[in-house]
Design a protein around this motif. Structure first.
Motif, PDB file in Angstrom:
ATOM      1  N   PRO A  79       1.679   0.205   9.572  1.00  0.00           N
ATOM      2  CA  PRO A  79       0.655   1.190   9.198  1.00  0.00           C
ATOM      3  C   PRO A  79       1.222   2.509   8.678  1.00  0.00           C
ATOM      4  O   PRO A  79       0.449   3.375   8.264  1.00  0.00           O
ATOM      5  N   SER A  80       2.531   2.684   8.681  1.00  0.00           N
ATOM      6  CA  SER A  80       3.129   3.967   8.353  1.00  0.00           C
ATOM      7  C   SER A  80       2.907   4.336   6.889  1.00  0.00           C
ATOM      8  O   SER A  80       2.953   3.485   6.000  1.00  0.00           O
ATOM      9  N   GLU A  81       2.746   5.612   6.642  1.00  0.00           N
ATOM     10  CA  GLU A  81       2.636   6.115   5.274  1.00  0.00           C
ATOM     11  C   GLU A  81       3.986   6.172   4.578  1.00  0.00           C
ATOM     12  O   GLU A  81       4.096   5.840   3.395  1.00  0.00           O
ATOM     13  N   ASN A  82       5.011   6.578   5.301  1.00  0.00           N
ATOM     14  CA  ASN A  82       6.297   6.864   4.671  1.00  0.00           C
ATOM     15  C   ASN A  82       7.449   5.979   5.120  1.00  0.00           C
ATOM     16  O   ASN A  82       8.357   5.708   4.340  1.00  0.00           O
ATOM     17  N   ASP A  83       7.453   5.561   6.377  1.00  0.00           N
ATOM     18  CA  ASP A  83       8.592   4.812   6.910  1.00  0.00           C
ATOM     19  C   ASP A  83       8.481   3.340   6.536  1.00  0.00           C
ATOM     20  O   ASP A  83       7.455   2.695   6.801  1.00  0.00           O
ATOM     21  N   VAL A  84       9.538   2.803   5.919  1.00  0.00           N
ATOM     22  CA  VAL A  84       9.545   1.393   5.558  1.00  0.00           C
ATOM     23  C   VAL A  84       9.793   0.541   6.808  1.00  0.00           C
ATOM     24  O   VAL A  84      10.138   1.059   7.879  1.00  0.00           O
ATOM     25  N   MET A  85       9.603  -0.763   6.660  1.00  0.00           N
ATOM     26  CA  MET A  85       9.682  -1.680   7.806  1.00  0.00           C
ATOM     27  C   MET A  85      10.925  -1.460   8.644  1.00  0.00           C
ATOM     28  O   MET A  85      10.856  -1.363   9.882  1.00  0.00           O
ATOM     29  N   ILE A 140      -9.315   4.371  -7.248  1.00  0.00           N
ATOM     30  CA  ILE A 140     -10.037   4.645  -6.002  1.00  0.00           C
ATOM     31  C   ILE A 140     -10.138   6.144  -5.761  1.00  0.00           C
ATOM     32  O   ILE A 140     -11.178   6.647  -5.318  1.00  0.00           O
ATOM     33  N   ARG A 141      -9.080   6.884  -6.071  1.00  0.00           N
ATOM     34  CA  ARG A 141      -9.153   8.339  -5.914  1.00  0.00           C
ATOM     35  C   ARG A 141     -10.186   8.952  -6.851  1.00  0.00           C
ATOM     36  O   ARG A 141     -10.821   9.965  -6.524  1.00  0.00           O
ATOM     37  N   ASN A 142     -10.366   8.360  -8.020  1.00  0.00           N
ATOM     38  CA  ASN A 142     -11.343   8.887  -8.976  1.00  0.00           C
ATOM     39  C   ASN A 142     -12.774   8.589  -8.556  1.00  0.00           C
ATOM     40  O   ASN A 142     -13.699   9.323  -8.947  1.00  0.00           O
ATOM     41  N   ASN A 143     -12.969   7.535  -7.775  1.00  0.00           N
ATOM     42  CA  ASN A 143     -14.328   7.097  -7.433  1.00  0.00           C
ATOM     43  C   ASN A 143     -14.760   7.427  -6.016  1.00  0.00           C
ATOM     44  O   ASN A 143     -15.963   7.349  -5.710  1.00  0.00           O
ATOM     45  N   PHE A 144     -13.810   7.782  -5.152  1.00  0.00           N
ATOM     46  CA  PHE A 144     -14.140   8.056  -3.754  1.00  0.00           C
ATOM     47  C   PHE A 144     -13.365   9.291  -3.281  1.00  0.00           C
ATOM     48  O   PHE A 144     -12.369   9.685  -3.895  1.00  0.00           O
ATOM     49  N   THR A 145     -13.838   9.864  -2.187  1.00  0.00           N
ATOM     50  CA  THR A 145     -13.134  10.997  -1.590  1.00  0.00           C
ATOM     51  C   THR A 145     -11.983  10.471  -0.741  1.00  0.00           C
ATOM     52  O   THR A 145     -12.204   9.850   0.309  1.00  0.00           O
ATOM     53  N   ILE A 146     -10.782  10.670  -1.197  1.00  0.00           N
ATOM     54  CA  ILE A 146      -9.582  10.195  -0.510  1.00  0.00           C
ATOM     55  C   ILE A 146      -8.716  11.416  -0.199  1.00  0.00           C
ATOM     56  O   ILE A 146      -8.135  12.027  -1.103  1.00  0.00           O
ATOM     57  N   ASN A 147      -8.658  11.784   1.072  1.00  0.00           N
ATOM     58  CA  ASN A 147      -7.919  12.985   1.458  1.00  0.00           C
ATOM     59  C   ASN A 147      -6.491  12.705   1.907  1.00  0.00           C
ATOM     60  O   ASN A 147      -5.658  13.607   1.908  1.00  0.00           O
ATOM     61  N   ASN A 148      -6.229  11.461   2.301  1.00  0.00           N
ATOM     62  CA  ASN A 148      -4.906  11.153   2.829  1.00  0.00           C
ATOM     63  C   ASN A 148      -4.660   9.643   2.752  1.00  0.00           C
ATOM     64  O   ASN A 148      -5.532   8.874   2.329  1.00  0.00           O
ATOM     65  N   PHE A 149      -3.486   9.250   3.189  1.00  0.00           N
ATOM     66  CA  PHE A 149      -3.074   7.851   3.117  1.00  0.00           C
ATOM     67  C   PHE A 149      -4.012   6.940   3.904  1.00  0.00           C
ATOM     68  O   PHE A 149      -4.408   5.870   3.415  1.00  0.00           O
ATOM     69  N   ASN A 150      -4.384   7.346   5.114  1.00  0.00           N
ATOM     70  CA  ASN A 150      -5.251   6.489   5.925  1.00  0.00           C
ATOM     71  C   ASN A 150      -6.622   6.309   5.282  1.00  0.00           C
ATOM     72  O   ASN A 150      -7.216   5.221   5.352  1.00  0.00           O
ATOM     73  N   VAL A 204       0.836  -1.202   0.000  1.00  0.00           N
ATOM     74  CA  VAL A 204       0.000   0.000   0.000  1.00  0.00           C
ATOM     75  C   VAL A 204       0.872   1.254   0.000  1.00  0.00           C
ATOM     76  O   VAL A 204       0.481   2.291  -0.575  1.00  0.00           O
ATOM     77  N   GLN A 205       2.051   1.218   0.602  1.00  0.00           N
ATOM     78  CA  GLN A 205       2.977   2.345   0.473  1.00  0.00           C
ATOM     79  C   GLN A 205       3.401   2.518  -0.979  1.00  0.00           C
ATOM     80  O   GLN A 205       3.408   3.639  -1.501  1.00  0.00           O
ATOM     81  N   ARG A 206       3.761   1.416  -1.634  1.00  0.00           N
ATOM     82  CA  ARG A 206       4.158   1.504  -3.043  1.00  0.00           C
ATOM     83  C   ARG A 206       3.023   2.069  -3.893  1.00  0.00           C
ATOM     84  O   ARG A 206       3.233   2.914  -4.769  1.00  0.00           O
ATOM     85  N   SER A 207       1.811   1.580  -3.649  1.00  0.00           N
ATOM     86  CA  SER A 207       0.660   2.027  -4.422  1.00  0.00           C
ATOM     87  C   SER A 207       0.410   3.522  -4.236  1.00  0.00           C
ATOM     88  O   SER A 207       0.181   4.265  -5.196  1.00  0.00           O
TER      89      SER A 207
END
Length: 330
Positions: free
Chosen positions: A263-269, A70-80, A56-59
């Motif tokens: 669960p992190s948006e930016n930090d890898v494992m 998903i961004r085109n079909n739903f309101t997505i404001n952030n990573f979570n 999901v980070q890569r995506s």
């Protein structure tokens, strides 16, 4: 936006206890020392330069096709928002519910993220396996496609693939989603026995029953016990509460899998584990690509560790799950 790769081994050594394996004798000695250790968990990347991103980070970072749709079909404001929408799309799909209901399997968030992870959709889960020889299959690039691509060494990090090893006996990694809920159930049973007034535990019971990702996303990282641990059950007898935690699907079973949830948006494992523990708890074995054909010939082929046995493409359940997910995401 492109993903960030390691440029040198020295960069990796900030986060990992790193070792280099260049010869078949070194490889065999290492394998003999590790393969029968029940506490070791393994993850392989076909390139040593890759950082250990979740799918999901890569995506999200690369804004891939799934993310764009998903961004085109739903309101997505952030990573979570993106992560929870991925979960909702499978959690709220009636056909997926019917599929698991027919097998007597209670849905939980970990099962659904494992499903996404193993069938090519983004998730915050990272695959590990209990089996060393199984993880070596993933040293083969392009999803295990053979024959191997041509390889010309250039004396850089590009000459290697990586096997990452977690010691499951370390306290930091013994804290799994299922064990957290089991401990929570035991504590609730004890507290309820001491309280005379009636307490509404409906919300807590629902969170426990579903391995609620919202709760676990607040942790820096957490393990998810795999199928070798069996179907785990928790109970609160005073409430008549029972939950059975299923994680299995054909691919996680075949790969003897378990997961680390990041669960992190930016930090890898490796950053998450190091920043939280201030220790290099994960081992990294960078193995020369020239050894891959010998690994195929002497380990993978004799044990029938192949594309078919790892991905179970001819299994009717695999095809059914793939079709269900394709419908849910289109």
């Amino acid at each position: 936006m492109p993903l960030v790769n390691y440029q040198t081994f020295q960069e990796k050594e900030q986060f990992f206890k790193r070792y280099t394996i260049n010869t078949i004798d070194e490889f065999n000695k290492w394998r003999d020392n590790y393969k029968d250790n029940p506490n070791k968990w393994y993850r392989t990347l076909s390139e040593s330069k890759y950082r250990v991103y979740t799918s999901v980070q890569r995506s999200w970072i690369t804004n891939d096709v799934t993310c764009q749709r998903i961004r085109n079909n739903f309101t997505i404001n952030n990573f979570n928002d993106y992560v929870f929408k991925l979960l909702d799309l499978v959690k709220n799909d009636n056909a997926i519910h019917r599929y698991f209901d027919a097998q007597g399997i209670e849905l939980n968030d970990a099962l659904l993220f494992a499903l996404l992870q193993h069938y090519g959709y983004p998730s915050p889960f990272l695959d590990f396996t209990y089996d060393l020889d199984t993880t070596l299959f993933f040293s083969i690039p392009n999803g295990g496609n053979l024959p191997l691509p041509p390889f010309t060494p250039n004396n850089t990090i590009d000459d290697y693939f990586s096997v990452y090893v977690i010691d499951g006996s370390i306290d930091w990694f013994q804290c799994s989603m299922q064990r957290i809920e089991a401990n929570g159930a035991a504590n609730m049973e004890r507290l309820l026995a001491e309280i005379e007034d009636e307490v509404d535990t409906t919300e807590v019971q629902n969170q426990m029953r579903t391995l609620d990702y919202q709760t676990f996303s607040e942790l820096p990282f957490v393990m998810v016990d795999g199928t070798l641990m069996g179907v785990q059950r928790i109970q609160i007898p005073l409430l008549g509460f029972t939950a059975n935690y299923h994680i299995e699907n054909p691919r996680v079973d075949a790969q003897m899998g378990l997961f680390l949830c990041n669960p992190s948006e930016n930090d890898v494992m490796e950053q998450v584990v190091y920043n939280r523990t201030h220790n290099r708890l994960i081992e990294c074995f960078d193995i020369h690509k020239s050894l891959r054909q010998q690994i195929i010939d002497t380990i993978l082929t004799p044990q029938n560790i192949t594309q078919e046995t790892m991905y179970m493409e001819n299994c009717p359940d695999t095809q059914r799950i793939k079709n269900l997910l394709n419908i849910a995401f289109n």
